[in-house]
Scaffold this active site. Sequence first.
Site, mmCIF file in Angstrom:
data_model
loop_
_atom_site.group_PDB
_atom_site.id
_atom_site.type_symbol
_atom_site.label_atom_id
_atom_site.label_comp_id
_atom_site.label_asym_id
_atom_site.label_seq_id
_atom_site.Cartn_x
_atom_site.Cartn_y
_atom_site.Cartn_z
ATOM 1 N N LYS A 263 0.821 -1.212 0.000
ATOM 2 C CA LYS A 263 0.000 0.000 0.000
ATOM 3 C C LYS A 263 0.854 1.260 0.000
ATOM 4 O O LYS A 263 0.492 2.254 -0.634
ATOM 5 C CB LYS A 263 -0.953 -0.014 1.199
ATOM 6 C CG LYS A 263 -2.047 -1.066 1.096
ATOM 7 C CD LYS A 263 -3.035 -0.966 2.242
ATOM 8 C CE LYS A 263 -4.158 -1.978 2.076
ATOM 9 N NZ LYS A 263 -5.146 -1.901 3.176
ATOM 10 N N LYS A 363 -8.423 -9.617 -6.189
ATOM 11 C CA LYS A 363 -9.575 -9.668 -5.308
ATOM 12 C C LYS A 363 -10.486 -8.469 -5.518
ATOM 13 O O LYS A 363 -10.019 -7.349 -5.743
ATOM 14 C CB LYS A 363 -9.088 -9.709 -3.853
ATOM 15 C CG LYS A 363 -10.176 -9.931 -2.818
ATOM 16 C CD LYS A 363 -9.557 -10.006 -1.431
ATOM 17 C CE LYS A 363 -10.614 -10.199 -0.360
ATOM 18 N NZ LYS A 363 -10.007 -10.255 0.994
ATOM 19 N N LYS A 366 -12.965 -2.539 -2.460
ATOM 20 C CA LYS A 366 -13.566 -1.205 -2.411
ATOM 21 C C LYS A 366 -12.563 -0.122 -2.775
ATOM 22 O O LYS A 366 -12.952 0.983 -3.164
ATOM 23 C CB LYS A 366 -14.110 -0.946 -0.999
ATOM 24 C CG LYS A 366 -15.338 -1.738 -0.645
ATOM 25 C CD LYS A 366 -15.813 -1.455 0.768
ATOM 26 C CE LYS A 366 -14.911 -2.069 1.791
ATOM 27 N NZ LYS A 366 -15.429 -1.959 3.176
#
Length: 503
Positions: A263, A363, A366
């Site tokens: 991230k 995957k 959101k």
Amino acid sequence: MLMLLSSYSRISQKRGHLPILGVVQGFSFYHGSMGRRTWHKEQQQQQQQQQHHLTHSPRLCSNGVVRRSISWSTRRNSQTQDAEMTNGAAVTTTTESKTDADNIPLPKIKIRRVLSGVQPTGSLHLGNYLGAIRQWVEFQNEADEIVQVVQDTNNKNNNYEIENDLDSSSTTTTTAAAATTMIKTENFFCVVDLHAITMPHDPQSLAESTLSSAALYLAAGIDPNKSKVFVQSHVPAHSELAWLLNCITPMNWLERMIQFKDKAKKQGAEAVGVGLFTYPSLMAADILLYQADRVPVGEDQRQHLELARDTVRRFHDLFCKGNAYKKRCKQTGIPSRPVFVEPDAMIVKEGARVMSLTDGTSKMSKSDPNDNSRINLLDPPDVIRKKIKSCKTDSVVGLEWDNPERPESTNLLNIYLAVQPHRTRSDIEQEVKDMTWGDFKPKLADALIAHLEPIQNRYYAVRKEEGYLAQVLEDGANAARQVADQTLHAARVAMGFATSSKS
């Protein structure tokens, strides 16, 4: 997503000579205040009025013991009775049973606890529902169980084989007259809003996203009468324990976390805060507060679970050994056992992982900036049809599962099967083996719309009923605090903090 499951046991009460010793889940236990003649007379009356409302499966063990596993349904208050003859001896089971003080001890209670949560960033999508929320509904609807061992009058050795339901491979033999174990599950489902702010977020939408997520829990089938629903930040113990764990966690442990590296690389160093770096400590706090010994996690969270296990060992080595620790516990009136339970990983249900509509190897998420990559639970029918029509596929005729060269085919078939739980995999394989994508996509869209429509209707009903959602969340937070605050208090004592009289 975070999912926790715990179990522990306790003895209800010690044996005594009181008329009524205790009531557990509508199962009353009596002994000592009535004569054997009266007790046997009541048994005969119960046998004459018996009605088979209780599911049971008696088996005669090799040592002459009748072992009966009883599935305790949600109708705990019904007056059900059952009697059967075993080698000429009547064995009676009833929701208000009176037991012989000389033969039948009081039950041991084993509590399994489930805690799980989903971040409220953005709208909950199909992956959140199939991979987490629908499984929570299954957890909450599992019946409480009672495992009984009943004496056979022809068994001269008076031995009993007692099975531990949480580990069926473990059996012991005891000379006790009988044993009764109730296995009860407690469910806590939270909206993990503290995790949501580890990445840049919109303060204008956080509150609405939190309430929307909680409402979708209820719409998907979470029953406040069976499970507690709450917001993570409404239980302060989560953030306080996270800070305590941060202070004992070595920096190099957190630097090894792959999710932080990934991230941070995507967002850039300037956009990444310390919260993302210490995210695993917050997750560890979520797990440890509820004494979870088994944690169902996906592969992307397995490394964080291992860090939680390492943190437990380090905490106990630092603070929970020696006479000084026992003295602190004695002064504050708490047991001197280790503060936390070391959690183990559980395998999540096969097929629960839902992949992106634009990339069958990634995957569904959101955080993906492309909204067409996911089916949101509140997407209207026309949007669902549009997303399915444009989703990534290949040019091969016929659909198939588990071909590594066709990940999108496997993903869309998994979704098609998941939203039609009454169908089997073999049934669908026969349907689609010669089908083109142009024929299949409308069928998939129709199945999705039919499955999500009742969830959407219940969601809008929950949001429309003024005050209902707020009351559910308040009740859930109160219940969660009762459990979490006990663990946090024990952690404070272990670390040597001066505790207040209200702690």
